[in-house]
Design an enzyme around this catalytic site. Structure first.
Site, PDB file in Angstrom:
ATOM      1  N   PHE A  44       0.815  -1.221   0.000  1.00 38.86           N
ATOM      2  CA  PHE A  44       0.000   0.000   0.000  1.00 38.86           C
ATOM      3  C   PHE A  44       0.847   1.269   0.000  1.00 38.86           C
ATOM      4  O   PHE A  44       0.394   2.320   0.457  1.00 38.86           O
ATOM      5  CB  PHE A  44      -0.985   0.005   1.189  1.00 38.86           C
ATOM      6  CG  PHE A  44      -1.862  -1.206   1.236  1.00 38.86           C
ATOM      7  CD1 PHE A  44      -2.797  -1.433   0.242  1.00 38.86           C
ATOM      8  CD2 PHE A  44      -1.741  -2.139   2.255  1.00 38.86           C
ATOM      9  CE1 PHE A  44      -3.609  -2.566   0.261  1.00 38.86           C
ATOM     10  CE2 PHE A  44      -2.541  -3.275   2.282  1.00 38.86           C
ATOM     11  CZ  PHE A  44      -3.474  -3.493   1.286  1.00 38.86           C
ATOM     12  N   GLU A 102      -4.589   2.423  -7.435  1.00 38.62           N
ATOM     13  CA  GLU A 102      -4.880   3.507  -6.500  1.00 38.62           C
ATOM     14  C   GLU A 102      -6.201   4.240  -6.739  1.00 38.62           C
ATOM     15  O   GLU A 102      -6.884   4.606  -5.771  1.00 38.62           O
ATOM     16  CB  GLU A 102      -3.748   4.537  -6.537  1.00 38.62           C
ATOM     17  CG  GLU A 102      -2.418   4.016  -6.053  1.00 38.62           C
ATOM     18  CD  GLU A 102      -1.277   4.927  -6.462  1.00 38.62           C
ATOM     19  OE1 GLU A 102      -0.956   4.972  -7.666  1.00 38.62           O
ATOM     20  OE2 GLU A 102      -0.717   5.598  -5.585  1.00 38.62           O
ATOM     21  N   ARG A 120      -1.196   4.513  -0.962  1.00 37.88           N
ATOM     22  CA  ARG A 120      -2.185   4.401  -2.047  1.00 37.88           C
ATOM     23  C   ARG A 120      -2.820   5.755  -2.424  1.00 37.88           C
ATOM     24  O   ARG A 120      -3.606   6.316  -1.663  1.00 37.88           O
ATOM     25  CB  ARG A 120      -3.278   3.426  -1.608  1.00 37.88           C
ATOM     26  CG  ARG A 120      -4.007   2.756  -2.764  1.00 37.88           C
ATOM     27  CD  ARG A 120      -4.872   1.655  -2.223  1.00 37.88           C
ATOM     28  NE  ARG A 120      -5.351   0.781  -3.266  1.00 37.88           N
ATOM     29  CZ  ARG A 120      -5.999  -0.355  -3.048  1.00 37.88           C
ATOM     30  NH1 ARG A 120      -6.253  -0.747  -1.815  1.00 37.88           N
ATOM     31  NH2 ARG A 120      -6.396  -1.098  -4.048  1.00 37.88           N
ATOM     32  N   ARG A 134       2.166  15.311  -6.225  1.00 40.33           N
ATOM     33  CA  ARG A 134       0.948  14.646  -6.689  1.00 40.33           C
ATOM     34  C   ARG A 134      -0.292  15.273  -6.052  1.00 40.33           C
ATOM     35  O   ARG A 134      -1.349  15.344  -6.685  1.00 40.33           O
ATOM     36  CB  ARG A 134       1.004  13.142  -6.433  1.00 40.33           C
ATOM     37  CG  ARG A 134      -0.116  12.358  -7.106  1.00 40.33           C
ATOM     38  CD  ARG A 134       0.164  10.870  -7.159  1.00 40.33           C
ATOM     39  NE  ARG A 134       1.037  10.518  -8.273  1.00 40.33           N
ATOM     40  CZ  ARG A 134       0.623  10.086  -9.464  1.00 40.33           C
ATOM     41  NH1 ARG A 134      -0.664   9.892  -9.706  1.00 40.33           N
ATOM     42  NH2 ARG A 134       1.461   9.815 -10.429  1.00 40.33           N
TER      43      ARG A 134
END
Ligand code: MTE
Ligand code: MOS
Length: 818
Positions: free
Chosen positions: A237, A727, A351, A319
């Site tokens: 994860f 994800e 994730r 991100r």
């Protein structure tokens, strides 16, 4: 159709098959790294000495008392490190620290004949600390100006002009929590050293090549002297993308110094107190809407809680910035990002990798503002979707926005949303103490690593003389089904049945220089490489077959375990062809390589096209909230998600369900509590076990849960037309949070906007209900924070006047809230 995405008839990809290890998983036969310990002779066990301070200087460390404990073999300290005493790639993570940076930081490690001996030895090590002031919350770090790493800004247009143009302007702050990975298998490494000093580390790692790099630099060895293997992981994860390296290095160091195998497996308490988690964030924002509810401008500052070292905090923040738009066109935008340095575990990939945090900010804004705008949240969201020809704030054209609309329309249709909302309104009118709500939220998630260089992969495919096939590739298996998909890709490309192909564990001596299995790109990248390797072999075999079948090589077709010429009925069995090729001295193995084309990213100007494509989805969630306690249930969830042409529909279904539930855990149940007091346990993680850290379980599963894959969703740019799935579905869980907000608001008069803490635990929902009823202030209020962009109280008051009269009171809530 591109040759990468084109699918042959009778492809093995696309078939609904179980996970390749499913029966091993459920029977307990699947081997994980620590299962090798009892199969290994003479193993030593490693145990940490964890510091009881959030921040302190180590003034004395005396290992000698530990050596008197029976069974203790050695104590590893900084003095033992032959290479670099650092576990990170940023060189800000001393492996044996002289300054303790978080509560539970390991200052040295004890090796024992048994784990119990090592534990008793660790307790005997004498350490003196000089406590130092500690920053525990992100707000404290902001006030103290404690930041680390770069501070990017993403800008498009003129945010001030956009705000000035807007008919409605709102502002607020929002601080939300991180998340513990809680993979079932905790961090684990088992290291061996051979007669020539070469190291072999078996490790539960998503990034074997980087584990190899770190082990090599700690030991002062070249990479060719270190091999890392990952059999499989019991969940990663993101928590095993960077965090395993230091533990692997400790095991490897121990093996080097003692000549014996060393096993390091954290127990749950050690894992949860030592390893990094999802970043919590603090967000301060100002948003402008037009009269008809279109986003005009967004001005925001996101501050992530990076913990004590950088780890992956910079790319996670990038991100987050790249996903603050989610599915929405925002013409004028400015988003600043920074990373707080706090005395906590070093927060890391989880994730979604910052995407969820960025998107949560805009979804929270829309959820809070919809009542002020007098708009149904479903309409407000839909109205702001990207349309063809528009680009993201960082300049990437949004390709296929109609697929987003398709998932949205289909989920509303399949979920019978219109009728059910009517029923909910009737239910709520009849029930003063119980309220229901149904929310629909979209997901748009960019696929590829932002850093262009990481978008490459390798594979090594062997065809043996009997026709059986062994595939190595650079990706790791963590339960997500990557190996299943890679078997399907190889079988499809070679035209053989699935049973002909086997997969070997991931090893750095088979495929070098691999990227982390992360960013959901495992199947895209390694699938491209496996396909490429298989194509090389197939082309060589086609020449052999052409000779036998009397057709040109280009007319040879592979499928269903036989080879035939185009338009001919004569066939050659795959195994016979392979055997003939061997005798003709044709190479039957190949190294494959893939790089994603068409990407570029400038991390300084924060501009480019970092993503190959976007994955889309939409979810509709209905909840019921009890007004006395804030307790709630999820009644029904409908999801329509875009995985392109699925490589493996059952695997994808599992990823979507699991992603949603894990997202719901983050947003509603999982409540990391750190001791923020000034007492001796300041900075200690108070929720150290599943008893206090509430994970989603069967009892929280929605009563009804339907998932559909978007049809006619072929993706040109990816292997066999598929899209990444790992994800994106996590972020479908925004719908449960927004449904809880709306159900809480339903306890107040129409048009009520409530502030909802994240995680929206029953307690948080209770306070939201109280707020909706006009009782008191919402909880978890954080004072206005210095150093964030100024949001003037006067301006807020002025903005409030621009709202509908009925929302004035609630607008004040936005100001006084977070
Ligand atoms: N699914 C399971 N069962 N276990 C995991 O650890 N990790 C997730 C996702 N799904 C994970 C999972 C994360 S964080 C990522 S990035 C992707 O899987 C990685 O695998 P992929 O690139 O092959 O999709
Ligand atoms: Mo996933 S967070 O990219 O490992």
């Amino acid at each position: 159709m591109s040759s990468l995405s084109e699918r042959p008839a009778n492809a093995v990809v696309g078939q609904e098959i179980p996970h390749e290890s499913a029966s091993l998983h459920v029977t307990g036969l699947a081997l994980y790294t620590d299962d090798l310990t009892c199969r290994t002779h003479g193993v030593l066990h490693a145990h940490p000495v964890q510091a009881p301070h959030a921040h302190a200087r180590v003034t004395r460390l005396d290992p000698t008392p530990a050596l008197e404990v029976p069974g203790v073999v050695r104590v590893l300290t900084a003095a033992d490190v032959p290479g670099v005493n650092d576990a990170g790639i940023k060189h800000d993570e001393p492996l044996f620290p002289s300054e303790v940076m978080f509560f539970g930081h390991s200052v040295c490690w004890v090796l024992g004949e048994t784990l119990e001996a090592a534990r008793l030895g660790a307790a005997a090590v004498e350490v003196d600390y000089e406590p130092l002031p500690a920053l525990v919350t992100v707000s404290e770090a902001i006030v103290a100006g404690s930041f680390q790493g770069g501070q990017p800004t993403m800008v498009r247009g003129d945010v001030e002009a956009g705000i000035a143009r807007a008919a409605h302007v709102f502002s607020g702050t929002f601080e939300f929590a991180g998340q513990e990975h809680f993979y079932l298998e905790t961090h684990c490494s088992l290291a061996h050293v051979d007669e020539a000093g070469q190291i072999f580390v078996q490790c539960s790692t998503q990034h074997p090549s980087e584990t190899q790099d770190i082990v090599a630099h700690v030991l002062g060895l070249p990479s060719h002297a270190v091999t890392v293997q990952c059999l499989r992981m019991g969940g990663g994860f993101g928590g095993k993308e960077m965090q395993p390296h230091g533990y692997a290095a400790i095991a490897a160091l121990g093996a080097t110094l003692t000549g014996r195998p060393v096993r390091l497996r954290l127990n749950r308490t050690q894992d949860i107190t030592m390893s990094g988690k999802r970043h919590g964030f603090h967000a301060q924002w100002r948003v402008g809407f037009s009269d008809d509810g279109r986003l005009e401008a967004l001005d925001a500052t996101l501050t992530s809680d990076g913990g004590w070292s950088l780890d992956l905090s910079e790319p996670v923040l990038a991100r987050a910035l790249c996903h603050i738009d989610n599915a929405y066109w925002i013409p004028d935008i400015r988003v600043n990002g920074r990373i707080a340095r706090t005395n906590k575990t070093s927060q890391t990939a989880f994730r979604g990798f910052g995407g969820p945090q960025g998107m949560l900010v805009i979804e929270d804004i829309l959820g809070r503002c919809a009542p002020f705008l007098g708009l149904d949240p479903i309409d407000l969201r839909r109205r702001n979707f990207y349309v063809a020809g528009q680009a993201t704030p960082y300049g990437q054209p949004v390709r296929h926005p109609e697929r987003l609309v398709a998932t949205w329309d289909e989920v509303i249709e399949r979920g019978d949303v219109t009728n059910r909302r009517r029923e909910i309104a009737a239910f709520n009118a009849a029930h003063p103490h119980t309220k229901r709500a149904l929310a629909v939220t979209p997901v748009k998630f960019g696929i590829s690593f932002n850093l262009t260089a990481f978008n490459q992969a390798g594979a090594l495919v062997h065809v043996y003389k009997d026709g059986s096939v062994l595939v190595n590739h650079g990706g790791t298996e963590m339960g997500q089904g990557l190996h299943t998909k890679m078997l399907q890709v190889a079988a499809t490309t070679l035209g053989v049945p699935l049973s002909t192909v086997r997969l070997a564990p991931t090893r750095t001596d088979k495929v070098p220089n691999t990227s982390a299995t992360a960013a959901s790109s495992g199947a895209d990248l390694n699938g491209g490489a496996v396909k490429n390797a298989c194509e090389q072999i197939r082309e060589r075999l086609a020449v052999v077959a052409a000779g036998q079948l009397g057709v040109p090589p280009a007319d040879v077709r592979f499928g269903d375990g036989v080879v035939r010429g185009l338009g001919r009925s004569e066939t050659v069995a795959w195994a016979d062809l392979v055997n003939q090729a061997y005798f003709q001295r044709v190479q039957l193995f190949a190294a494959g390589y893939y790089r994603t084309e068409g990407l570029h990213w400038d991390s300084t100007s924060f501009h480019g096209e970092p993503f190959k494509y976007f994955a889309y989805g939409a979810a509709a969630t209905e909840v019921e909230v009890d007004g006395f306690t804030g307790a709630y249930r999820t009644r029904r969830v409908d999801i329509v998600h875009d995985v392109g042409d699925s490589l493996s529909p059952l695997v994808d279904l599992g990823q979507i369900e699991g992603g949603y539930v894990q997202g719901a855990g983050w947003l509603t149940l999982e409540d990391l509590r750190w001791d923020e007091s000034d007492g001796p346990s300041r900075g200690r993680l108070a929720t150290q076990a599943a008893s206090t850290y509430k994970l989603p379980s069967l009892s929280e599963m929605p009563r009804e849960f339907t998932v559909s894959l978007l049809e006619r969703a072929h993706e040109e740019g990816a292997v066999y037309g598929s899209k990444a799935v790992g994800e994106p579905p996590l972020m479908l869980a925004f719908s449960v949070r927004e449904a809880l907000r709306q159900a809480a608001a339903a306890f107040g008069p129409p048009g009520t906007s409530v502030d909802l803490a994240s995680p929206a635990t029953p307690e948080a929902v209770f306070w939201a209900v109280e707020e909706a009823r006009g009782h008191g202030e919402p909880p978890h209020m954080t004072p206005a924070v210095e150093g964030a962009p100024g949001i003037e109280p006067d301006q807020l008051a002025a903005d409030a006047h621009r709202l509908h009269p009925r929302s004035e009171q609630a607008a004040a809530g936005v100001r006084s809230g977070r």
